[in-house]
Scaffold this motif. Structure first.
Motif, PDB file in Angstrom:
ATOM      1  N   ASP A 169       0.823  -1.215   0.000  1.00  0.00           N
ATOM      2  CA  ASP A 169       0.000   0.000   0.000  1.00  0.00           C
ATOM      3  C   ASP A 169       0.852   1.258   0.000  1.00  0.00           C
ATOM      4  O   ASP A 169       0.333   2.372   0.088  1.00  0.00           O
ATOM      5  N   GLY A 170       2.178   1.091  -0.102  1.00  0.00           N
ATOM      6  CA  GLY A 170       3.077   2.235  -0.183  1.00  0.00           C
ATOM      7  C   GLY A 170       3.655   2.663   1.142  1.00  0.00           C
ATOM      8  O   GLY A 170       4.561   3.512   1.174  1.00  0.00           O
ATOM      9  N   SER A 171       3.184   2.126   2.240  1.00  0.00           N
ATOM     10  CA  SER A 171       3.709   2.496   3.553  1.00  0.00           C
ATOM     11  C   SER A 171       4.960   1.680   3.863  1.00  0.00           C
ATOM     12  O   SER A 171       5.229   0.643   3.258  1.00  0.00           O
ATOM     13  N   THR A 172       5.721   2.181   4.823  1.00  0.00           N
ATOM     14  CA  THR A 172       6.968   1.537   5.234  1.00  0.00           C
ATOM     15  C   THR A 172       6.888   1.234   6.721  1.00  0.00           C
ATOM     16  O   THR A 172       6.410   2.060   7.514  1.00  0.00           O
ATOM     17  N   VAL A 173       7.342   0.042   7.085  1.00  0.00           N
ATOM     18  CA  VAL A 173       7.354  -0.368   8.486  1.00  0.00           C
ATOM     19  C   VAL A 173       8.766  -0.824   8.842  1.00  0.00           C
ATOM     20  O   VAL A 173       9.575  -1.141   7.975  1.00  0.00           O
ATOM     21  N   ARG A 174       9.006  -0.850  10.153  1.00  0.00           N
ATOM     22  CA  ARG A 174      10.280  -1.354  10.678  1.00  0.00           C
ATOM     23  C   ARG A 174       9.997  -2.751  11.226  1.00  0.00           C
ATOM     24  O   ARG A 174       9.195  -2.912  12.155  1.00  0.00           O
ATOM     25  N   MET A 175      10.631  -3.774  10.664  1.00  0.00           N
ATOM     26  CA  MET A 175      10.209  -5.153  10.914  1.00  0.00           C
ATOM     27  C   MET A 175      11.366  -5.994  11.428  1.00  0.00           C
ATOM     28  O   MET A 175      12.529  -5.791  11.059  1.00  0.00           O
ATOM     29  N   VAL A 176      10.989  -6.970  12.282  1.00  0.00           N
ATOM     30  CA  VAL A 176      11.908  -7.999  12.770  1.00  0.00           C
ATOM     31  C   VAL A 176      11.160  -9.328  12.727  1.00  0.00           C
ATOM     32  O   VAL A 176       9.957  -9.393  13.017  1.00  0.00           O
ATOM     33  N   ALA A 177      11.863 -10.396  12.347  1.00  0.00           N
ATOM     34  CA  ALA A 177      11.288 -11.743  12.348  1.00  0.00           C
ATOM     35  C   ALA A 177      12.146 -12.636  13.245  1.00  0.00           C
ATOM     36  O   ALA A 177      13.377 -12.648  13.124  1.00  0.00           O
ATOM     37  N   PHE A 178      11.484 -13.375  14.154  1.00  0.00           N
ATOM     38  CA  PHE A 178      12.239 -14.250  15.049  1.00  0.00           C
ATOM     39  C   PHE A 178      11.445 -15.546  15.236  1.00  0.00           C
ATOM     40  O   PHE A 178      10.214 -15.589  15.097  1.00  0.00           O
ATOM     41  N   LYS A 179      12.168 -16.585  15.572  1.00  0.00           N
ATOM     42  CA  LYS A 179      11.581 -17.910  15.726  1.00  0.00           C
ATOM     43  C   LYS A 179      11.424 -18.232  17.208  1.00  0.00           C
ATOM     44  O   LYS A 179      12.312 -17.985  18.013  1.00  0.00           O
ATOM     45  N   MET A 180      10.247 -18.813  17.538  1.00  0.00           N
ATOM     46  CA  MET A 180       9.999 -19.262  18.909  1.00  0.00           C
ATOM     47  C   MET A 180       9.590 -20.731  18.871  1.00  0.00           C
ATOM     48  O   MET A 180       8.848 -21.164  17.979  1.00  0.00           O
ATOM     49  N   THR A 181      10.106 -21.528  19.812  1.00  0.00           N
ATOM     50  CA  THR A 181       9.752 -22.955  19.934  1.00  0.00           C
ATOM     51  C   THR A 181       9.247 -23.226  21.331  1.00  0.00           C
ATOM     52  O   THR A 181       9.579 -22.510  22.290  1.00  0.00           O
ATOM     53  N   HIS A 182       8.435 -24.256  21.453  1.00  0.00           N
ATOM     54  CA  HIS A 182       7.861 -24.603  22.759  1.00  0.00           C
ATOM     55  C   HIS A 182       7.692 -26.115  22.815  1.00  0.00           C
ATOM     56  O   HIS A 182       7.161 -26.718  21.879  1.00  0.00           O
ATOM     57  N   GLN A 183       8.176 -26.746  23.910  1.00  0.00           N
ATOM     58  CA  GLN A 183       8.071 -28.202  24.071  1.00  0.00           C
ATOM     59  C   GLN A 183       6.780 -28.507  24.804  1.00  0.00           C
ATOM     60  O   GLN A 183       6.487 -27.940  25.853  1.00  0.00           O
ATOM     61  N   MET A 184       5.970 -29.446  24.273  1.00  0.00           N
ATOM     62  CA  MET A 184       4.641 -29.735  24.806  1.00  0.00           C
ATOM     63  C   MET A 184       4.583 -31.154  25.365  1.00  0.00           C
ATOM     64  O   MET A 184       5.259 -32.054  24.872  1.00  0.00           O
ATOM     65  N   ARG A 185       3.780 -31.322  26.365  1.00  0.00           N
ATOM     66  CA  ARG A 185       3.474 -32.656  26.872  1.00  0.00           C
ATOM     67  C   ARG A 185       2.166 -33.119  26.270  1.00  0.00           C
ATOM     68  O   ARG A 185       1.335 -32.343  25.827  1.00  0.00           O
ATOM     69  N   GLY A 186       1.991 -34.424  26.288  1.00  0.00           N
ATOM     70  CA  GLY A 186       0.789 -34.973  25.688  1.00  0.00           C
ATOM     71  C   GLY A 186      -0.460 -34.549  26.415  1.00  0.00           C
ATOM     72  O   GLY A 186      -1.545 -34.565  25.839  1.00  0.00           O
ATOM     73  N   ASP A 187      -0.344 -34.223  27.719  1.00  0.00           N
ATOM     74  CA  ASP A 187      -1.538 -33.816  28.433  1.00  0.00           C
ATOM     75  C   ASP A 187      -1.803 -32.337  28.324  1.00  0.00           C
ATOM     76  O   ASP A 187      -2.703 -31.793  28.945  1.00  0.00           O
ATOM     77  N   GLY A 188      -0.964 -31.668  27.521  1.00  0.00           N
ATOM     78  CA  GLY A 188      -1.220 -30.255  27.283  1.00  0.00           C
ATOM     79  C   GLY A 188      -0.637 -29.334  28.308  1.00  0.00           C
ATOM     80  O   GLY A 188      -0.848 -28.146  28.262  1.00  0.00           O
ATOM     81  N   ARG A 189       0.193 -29.861  29.277  1.00  0.00           N
ATOM     82  CA  ARG A 189       0.793 -28.983  30.279  1.00  0.00           C
ATOM     83  C   ARG A 189       2.219 -28.632  29.882  1.00  0.00           C
ATOM     84  O   ARG A 189       2.848 -29.330  29.100  1.00  0.00           O
ATOM     85  N   ARG A 190       2.726 -27.541  30.448  1.00  0.00           N
ATOM     86  CA  ARG A 190       4.038 -27.044  30.066  1.00  0.00           C
ATOM     87  C   ARG A 190       5.126 -27.990  30.507  1.00  0.00           C
ATOM     88  O   ARG A 190       5.019 -28.649  31.532  1.00  0.00           O
ATOM     89  N   ASP A 191       6.186 -28.023  29.769  1.00  0.00           N
ATOM     90  CA  ASP A 191       7.390 -28.744  30.158  1.00  0.00           C
ATOM     91  C   ASP A 191       8.552 -27.816  29.868  1.00  0.00           C
ATOM     92  O   ASP A 191       8.830 -27.526  28.709  1.00  0.00           O
ATOM     93  N   TRP A 192       9.238 -27.272  30.873  1.00  0.00           N
ATOM     94  CA  TRP A 192      10.249 -26.243  30.695  1.00  0.00           C
ATOM     95  C   TRP A 192      11.629 -26.809  30.485  1.00  0.00           C
ATOM     96  O   TRP A 192      12.595 -26.077  30.431  1.00  0.00           O
ATOM     97  N   ARG A 193      11.754 -28.152  30.434  1.00  0.00           N
ATOM     98  CA  ARG A 193      13.090 -28.740  30.304  1.00  0.00           C
ATOM     99  C   ARG A 193      13.591 -28.592  28.884  1.00  0.00           C
ATOM    100  O   ARG A 193      12.838 -28.721  27.936  1.00  0.00           O
ATOM    101  N   ASP A 194      14.917 -28.358  28.776  1.00  0.00           N
ATOM    102  CA  ASP A 194      15.541 -28.263  27.460  1.00  0.00           C
ATOM    103  C   ASP A 194      16.141 -29.579  27.016  1.00  0.00           C
ATOM    104  O   ASP A 194      16.232 -29.848  25.827  1.00  0.00           O
TER     105      ASP A 194
END
Length: 526
Positions: free
Chosen positions: A128-153
Motif C-alpha cells: 500500500d506504499g507504507s513503510t514499516v520497521r520489521m523484525v522476524a524471530f523464531k519461537m519454539t515450545h516443548q509440549m506434553r501430551g496432556d497439554g501442560r508445560r514442560d520447561w526442560r531443554d
C-alpha cells in the motif's frame, strides 16, 4: 553592478547557503537516526516481552481462538505506534495470526518462500506504499501430551513419567504398589486458576517434538515520517531565511567590503599628466590588490621616463633650431632694409614665415619647460581688465583686417595676484585663436566678470566647424580644415592649458550654437 560585486555576493550567499544546507541535512539525518533508534528500542522491548511468554512458540496456542490471554498479549502496547504482527507455522507454512491492520494483500512474511529470521530491524515496504520497521524471530515450545508445560531443554530420562523428577509444588508424590512395586500416579489436582492450559491435539503422543513459530512483528513509521516531514519543513524555512539574511547582509556590508577597492580606484583616478612622478600608495591598497598596484606603479615609472625622453628631445630640437632661425631673421631684416620693389615684397613674405617659425620654436621651448616643471613664476598684483585692454589693442588691427569686429563688454574690476607675463601669453593665444578661426565678418565678444572669490575672462567667436573637445587642448590638434590657417601653429590652446595649471587657473572651453567660447578663471585677490 560590477563583476566584482557579483562575485562577492554570489560567493558569500552561495557559501552561506551551502553551509546551512549541509548542516540542515546533517541535522535531519541525525534526527532520522534517533527516531529510527526509538522504533528499534520499542521493537526490542516488545520482542523481549514476547520471548518471555514461551507458549507463543506453540502453533496450537495460536490456533486457540478462545484464548483471551493471547489476544490481550498481542494487542497490548503503546498506542503511539501502529503495530503489525504475522505468525507462520514452521511445520507447514500456514498462517497462524494476522493483525487486523494487515488487510488482504499486505504481508510481512515472504510469500512462496521459506520463512527466515530477520534479527536486525529492517525497513519493509508494504504494497500500500507504507513503510514499516520489521523484525522476524523464531519461537519454539516443548509440549506434553496432556497439554501442560514442560520447561526442560534436555531429553527425558528412561522410566516412568515421574522417575527422576522431583515433585513440583502442590503435586502429590508418586505412590508405589506393595504387590507389584510399580508406582501409580496420584489423582491430579485441578490446575490453579492462573495456570495457562494449552490445548493439544487428540492424536499427539505423550511427548511431541519441538514445534516452531516464525513471528513477524513490525511498527509503522508514520510517526517517524511525520516528525521528519515537519523537521524538513522547519529546516527548509531556516535555510531560506539564512540565504535571504546572507543576501541582505552582503548588500548592507558591500559598501564597507568594497571601500578599499573604491579608494584604490580614486587614488588611480587622481593621477594625471600634471604630475608624472605621482604614484599609487601601496600601503593604502588592500593586501590582495598590492600586486596590481606594484604593476601599475612600474608602468607609471616607465611612462614617466618615456615622457621625459620625449620632452628632452623636443627641447633639444627647439634649442638647436632657435639660433639658426634667429640668424635667418636677422639676415632677412638686413636685406629688407636695402631691398626695393619686388625684392622687398618677397623679403617681407619670407620674414613673416621666419617669424612664425621663431614663434613656434619659442612655444616649443616654453611647452617643454612647462611639461618638465622647470618654468618659474614671478607673481605680482594686477588687474585682469587692464591686462585684457592691452591685449585687445595688440589684436584689434588683425581682427579688422579679417573683417571681424571686437565687441568689448563692461569690464568689472578684477584684482588678481598672478604672473602678468605668463597670463599675457594666455590672453595672446586666446585672441590669436579667436582671430584666426572666427567665421569671416563675425563678432568676437570679450567680457570680464568678477564674483566674491573668482574673476574670469571670456572670449567668444563664431565657429561652424566640428571639434573634439577632449582633444582640443592637445598640442598640434586640428579638428577641421577651417582651422588650418597659415599662421596657426596648433600649440596655442595646449600652451594655454599648461600655463593655466601653472597659474592655478582654470581654462574652460565649449562649443555650442555656432559659438566657440574660451574662459580663463582665476582666484580673486582678497
Amino acid at each position: 553592478m560590477t563583476s566584482l560585486n557579483r562575485r562577492v555576493i554570489v560567493t558569500v550567499v552561495g557559501v552561506t547557503s551551502l553551509v546551512v544546507l549541509v548542516a540542515s541535512l546533517a541535522l535531519w539525518l541525525v534526527m532520522q537516526s534517533m527516531l529510527v533508534k526509538n522504533v528499534d528500542r520499542e521493537l526490542a522491548s516488545r520482542i523481549e516481552r514476547m520471548k518471555r511468554f514461551e507458549p507463543l512458540g506453540s502453533p496450537d496456542f495460536w490456533r486457540s481462538t478462545t484464548n483471551d490471554s493471547r489476544k490481550r498479549f498481542v494487542e497490548r502496547g503503546s498506542s503511539d505506534w501502529r503495530m503489525l504482527m504475522q505468525a507462520i507455522d514452521l511445520r507447514d507454512g500456514s498462517e497462524l495470526h494476522r493483525s487486523s491492520l494487515l488487510t488482504v494483500g499486505l504481508d510481512l512474511a515472504p510469500i512462496a518462500s521459506t520463512p527466515m529470521a530477520i534479527e536486525v530491524p529492517t525497513d519493509h515496504h508494504l504494497e500500500d506504499g507504507s513503510t514499516v520497521r520489521m523484525v522476524a524471530f523464531k519461537m519454539t515450545h516443548q509440549m506434553r501430551g496432556d497439554g501442560r508445560r514442560d520447561w526442560r531443554d534436555g531429553p527425558r530420562p528412561e522410566g516412568p513419567p515421574h522417575a527422576g523428577r522431583p515433585a513440583t509444588p502442590g503435586e502429590a508424590p508418586p505412590v508405589t504398589s506393595a504387590t507389584t512395586g510399580a508406582s501409580t500416579e496420584p489423582a491430579k489436582p485441578p490446575p490453579p486458576p492462573n495456570e495457562l492450559i494449552v490445548p493439544s491435539a487428540q492424536g499427539h503422543p505423550p511427548e511431541t517434538p519441538h514445534q516452531g513459530v516464525m513471528i513477524y512483528i513490525a511498527l509503522g513509521l508514520e510517526q517517524v515520517d511525520g516528525e521528519l516531514s515537519r523537521m524538513a519543513m522547519v529546516l527548509g524555512v531556516l535555510w531560506a531565511a539564512a540565504t535571504l539574511l546572507a543576501f541582505g547582509t552582503i548588500l548592507l556590508l558591500r559598501p564597507a567590503v568594497l571601500k578599499p577597492t573604491r579608494d584604490l580606484a580614486a587614488a588611480i583616478a587622481r593621477l594625471g599628466p600634471d604630475d608624472l612622478a605621482a604614484r599609487v600608495p601601496v600601503q593604502e591598497a588592500p593586501q590582495e590588490m598590492r600586486v596590481v598596484v606594484d604593476c601599475l606603479n612600474g608602468l607609471f615609472d616607465r611612462l614617466e621616463q618615456a615622457f621625459k625622453r620625449e620632452q628632452a628631445t623636443i627641447a633639444n630640437i627647439a634649442h638647436e633650431l632657435r639660433t639658426p632661425v634667429a640668424e635667418l631673421r636677422t639676415a632677412l631684416e638686413f636685406r629688407q632694409m636695402t631691398a626695393t620693389g619686388e625684392d622687398r615684397a618677397e623679403l617681407d613674405a619670407l620674414l613673416t614665415t621666419v617669424m612664425r617659425m621663431q614663434t613656434q620654436v619659442s612655444n616649443l621651448l616654453l611647452l617643454a619647460r612647462l611639461e618638465a616643471g622647470k618654468e618659474t613664476l614671478v607673481r605680482s598684483d594686477a588687474d585682469l581688465g587692464d591686462l585684457v585692454s592691452e591685449v585687445v589693442e595688440r589684436w584689434e588691427d588683425r581682427a579688422n583686417a579679417r573683417g571681424l569686429d571686437l565687441s568689448l563688454g563692461t569690464f568689472a574690476r578684477a584684482p588678481v595676484t598672478t604672473s602678468p607675463d605668463h597670463l599675457g601669453l594666455v590672453l595672446d593665444n586666446l585672441f590669436s585663436n579667436a582671430v584666426a578661426h572666427a567665421t569671416a565678418a563675425g563678432v568676437i565678444s570679450v567680457t570680464v566678470a568678477a564674483s566674491d572669490h573668482e574673476v574670469s575672462l571670456t572670449v567668444a567667436n563664431p565657429f561652424s566647424g566640428t571639434l573634439d573637445m577632449q582633444q582640443l587642448s592637445q598640442a598640434y590638434y586640428r579638428g577641421d580644415d577651417a582651422r588650418h590657417g597659415g599662421d596657426h601653429t596648433g600649440l596655442g590652446l595646449a600652451l594655454c592649458q599648461r600655463l593655466c595649471r601653472l597659474l592655478d587657473a582654470r581654462l574652460e572651453l565649449s562649443h555650442a550654437d555656432g559659438q566657440f567660447r574660451a574662459s580663463v578663471v582665476l582666484k580673486k585677490r582678497g
